[in-house]
Design an enzyme around this catalytic site. Sequence first.
Site, PDB file in Angstrom:
ATOM      1  CG  ASN A 147     -14.533 -11.473  61.262  1.00  0.00           C
ATOM      2  OD1 ASN A 147     -13.397 -11.891  61.044  1.00  0.00           O
ATOM      3  ND2 ASN A 147     -15.315 -11.016  60.299  1.00  0.00           N
ATOM      4  NE  ARG A 285     -13.445 -15.019  51.716  1.00  0.00           N
ATOM      5  CZ  ARG A 285     -13.728 -14.628  52.961  1.00  0.00           C
ATOM      6  NH1 ARG A 285     -14.373 -15.423  53.797  1.00  0.00           N
ATOM      7  NH2 ARG A 285     -13.392 -13.425  53.369  1.00  0.00           N
ATOM      8  CD  GLN A 314     -20.171 -15.458  50.197  1.00  0.00           C
ATOM      9  OE1 GLN A 314     -19.839 -16.456  50.789  1.00  0.00           O
ATOM     10  NE2 GLN A 314     -20.033 -14.287  50.758  1.00  0.00           N
ATOM     11  CG  HIS A 333     -19.894 -15.018  54.321  1.00  0.00           C
ATOM     12  ND1 HIS A 333     -18.943 -14.694  53.395  1.00  0.00           N
ATOM     13  CD2 HIS A 333     -19.237 -15.129  55.497  1.00  0.00           C
ATOM     14  CE1 HIS A 333     -17.763 -14.606  53.983  1.00  0.00           C
ATOM     15  NE2 HIS A 333     -17.917 -14.858  55.263  1.00  0.00           N
TER      16      HIS A 333
HETATM   17  P1  NDP Z   1      -4.912 -15.860  59.716  1.00  0.00           P
HETATM   18  O1  NDP Z   1      -4.119 -15.015  58.784  1.00  0.00           O
HETATM   19  O2  NDP Z   1      -4.687 -15.738  61.175  1.00  0.00           O
HETATM   20  O3  NDP Z   1      -4.692 -17.389  59.364  1.00  0.00           O
HETATM   21  C1  NDP Z   1      -4.630 -17.879  58.093  1.00  0.00           C
HETATM   22  C2  NDP Z   1      -3.762 -19.104  58.141  1.00  0.00           C
HETATM   23  O4  NDP Z   1      -3.849 -19.772  56.883  1.00  0.00           O
HETATM   24  C3  NDP Z   1      -2.310 -18.797  58.384  1.00  0.00           C
HETATM   25  O5  NDP Z   1      -1.849 -19.600  59.449  1.00  0.00           O
HETATM   26  C4  NDP Z   1      -1.674 -19.191  57.078  1.00  0.00           C
HETATM   27  O6  NDP Z   1      -0.439 -19.775  57.233  1.00  0.00           O
HETATM   28  C5  NDP Z   1      -2.582 -20.291  56.606  1.00  0.00           C
HETATM   29  N1  NDP Z   1      -2.406 -20.603  55.197  1.00  0.00           N
HETATM   30  C6  NDP Z   1      -2.261 -19.766  54.153  1.00  0.00           C
HETATM   31  N2  NDP Z   1      -2.122 -20.455  53.021  1.00  0.00           N
HETATM   32  C7  NDP Z   1      -2.168 -21.747  53.355  1.00  0.00           C
HETATM   33  C8  NDP Z   1      -2.053 -22.942  52.619  1.00  0.00           C
HETATM   34  N3  NDP Z   1      -1.835 -22.931  51.305  1.00  0.00           N
HETATM   35  N4  NDP Z   1      -2.191 -24.099  53.289  1.00  0.00           N
HETATM   36  C9  NDP Z   1      -2.378 -24.125  54.623  1.00  0.00           C
HETATM   37  N5  NDP Z   1      -2.462 -23.012  55.378  1.00  0.00           N
HETATM   38  C10 NDP Z   1      -2.361 -21.838  54.740  1.00  0.00           C
HETATM   39  O7  NDP Z   1      -6.430 -15.605  59.346  1.00  0.00           O
HETATM   40  P2  NDP Z   1      -7.755 -16.012  60.134  1.00  0.00           P
HETATM   41  O8  NDP Z   1      -7.529 -17.319  60.795  1.00  0.00           O
HETATM   42  O9  NDP Z   1      -8.248 -14.882  60.946  1.00  0.00           O
HETATM   43  O10 NDP Z   1      -8.753 -16.168  58.894  1.00  0.00           O
HETATM   44  C11 NDP Z   1      -8.552 -17.190  57.932  1.00  0.00           C
HETATM   45  C12 NDP Z   1      -9.544 -17.064  56.798  1.00  0.00           C
HETATM   46  O11 NDP Z   1     -10.853 -17.300  57.274  1.00  0.00           O
HETATM   47  C13 NDP Z   1      -9.627 -15.656  56.168  1.00  0.00           C
HETATM   48  O12 NDP Z   1      -8.618 -15.445  55.231  1.00  0.00           O
HETATM   49  C14 NDP Z   1     -10.987 -15.707  55.538  1.00  0.00           C
HETATM   50  O13 NDP Z   1     -10.915 -16.279  54.254  1.00  0.00           O
HETATM   51  C15 NDP Z   1     -11.781 -16.629  56.451  1.00  0.00           C
HETATM   52  N6  NDP Z   1     -12.705 -15.873  57.277  1.00  0.00           N
HETATM   53  C16 NDP Z   1     -14.052 -16.138  57.173  1.00  0.00           C
HETATM   54  C17 NDP Z   1     -14.968 -15.404  57.876  1.00  0.00           C
HETATM   55  C18 NDP Z   1     -16.432 -15.714  57.807  1.00  0.00           C
HETATM   56  O14 NDP Z   1     -17.242 -14.881  58.199  1.00  0.00           O
HETATM   57  N7  NDP Z   1     -16.818 -16.893  57.346  1.00  0.00           N
HETATM   58  C19 NDP Z   1     -14.557 -14.279  58.729  1.00  0.00           C
HETATM   59  C20 NDP Z   1     -13.120 -14.169  58.877  1.00  0.00           C
HETATM   60  C21 NDP Z   1     -12.256 -14.905  58.134  1.00  0.00           C
HETATM   61  P3  NDP Z   1       0.896 -18.988  57.352  1.00  0.00           P
HETATM   62  O15 NDP Z   1       0.563 -17.573  57.695  1.00  0.00           O
HETATM   63  O16 NDP Z   1       1.491 -19.761  58.461  1.00  0.00           O
HETATM   64  O17 NDP Z   1       1.491 -19.132  56.023  1.00  0.00           O
END
Ligand code: NDP
Length: 400
Positions: A147, A285, A314, A333
């Site tokens: 998603n 989140r 939530q 959400h």
């Molecule tokens: P990804 O794993 O593709 O991306 C997450 C990114 O966050 C990675 O690039 C990671 O960096 C980066 N990251 C982790 N820790 C840090 C930090 N301390 N500072 C900066 N960047 C950081 O996941 P998605 O993009 O698919 O999803 C991201 C988040 O969105 C999910 O974990 C979830 O919490 C939320 N989400 C919400 C939804 C909703 O319905 N509202 C649905 C889906 C997701 P790197 O890997 O380069 O370390």
Amino acid sequence: MAKILCVLYDDPIDGMPRSYPRDDLPKLDRYPDGTTLPTPSAIDFRPGDLLGCVSGELGLRKYLESNGHTLVVTSDKDGPDSQFERELVDADVVISQPFWPAYLTAERIAKAKNLKLALTAGIGSDHVDLQAAIDRGITVAEVTYCNSISVSEHVVMMILSLVRNYLPSHDWVRKGGWNIADCAARSYDVEGMHVGTVAAGRIGSAVLRRLKPFDMHLHYFDRYRLPEDVERELGVTWHDSVEDMIGMCDVVTINCPLHPETENLFDASMIARMKRGAYLVNTARGKIVDRDAVVAALESGQLAGYAGDVWFPQPASRDHPWRTMPHEGMTPHISGTSLSAQARYAAGTREILECFFEGRPIRDEYLIVQGGHLAGTGAHSYSAGDATGGSEEAALFKTH
Ligand code: NDP
């Protein structure tokens, strides 16, 4: 044979839909990075049907029962007397969606003697105490990418809604007014504005890609840089800290997972570093931002608007201040649970269950914790530890 405990959100108040606005979903072959969509051996649902609520059962009952397993589905997830806590004691697998999270705290994990797999039907496994899962050797998996694009669309919608003052203007129509000056007094164009994403993973980079045609200046902070050719193609500027980026952004969007490093990242002092009148959009989140600092910043004018779909815990209590704060564009959400997304994560959930029961490896990109360590996507994007503290307050929704 296994017991699968599945926590899903309630059915619509008028019961399951008898028809849907559309007859089909577009067919997607691959995700934007080329990875394949979920590949279960079969599905027992019609893509486009409501699957994420209790009666939808993620389309899993036939598959699980025909293999001799027991499926228990409930929305009653909070408090010691909840069905979730009662059923957890002998469950082998827990399935939960972030929209209506079954918080798997260390205390609950300790009670779940048979638990081997905590499966997130969606993305974001922060509702599981990952440290406790690591310590107990429980596998945590989620349906990576299912998603991400859905959320990126929601982010773009919320940025445009806030900056252009859509929701208050719509309210004037509903009230029978024609108050153009009231609507226009807070309405701007995004063209030429600076927008920055905290994290440029699947969602963050999809947001950048979608905002580029609006002629906004693009920025990102991430622990790892995007490939050079992607930076060049998007014309996006990387910053080596969140602090460095937000000072020059008119719009900030948060797209990192919640884990101990990102919990409370946007506290009062971080928000004070933003430009006065910036907009903050958080679909990552709720716990990544400080609840009361957001309210105070909207009241003082430090933030011109805040929107998102994520809260903590939530469901949010009925008197949660974000329901009534000024200049908000909140939704429950929902961004990752469009009917389009549900078809993908229901299929992905089935794929993970098939792997688990047939002793086949779960795709690496779906893994968060395995064998006592962060693994796969978990090893890349999360840090070990626990972000579930305070989740017991979700029980307040029943009374407050
Ligand atoms: P990804 O794993 O593709 O991306 C997450 C990114 O966050 C990675 O690039 C990671 O960096 C980066 N990251 C982790 N820790 C840090 C930090 N301390 N500072 C900066 N960047 C950081 O996941 P998605 O993009 O698919 O999803 C991201 C988040 O969105 C999910 O974990 C979830 O919490 C939320 N989400 C919400 C939804 C909703 O319905 N509202 C649905 C889906 C997701 P790197 O890997 O380069 O370390």
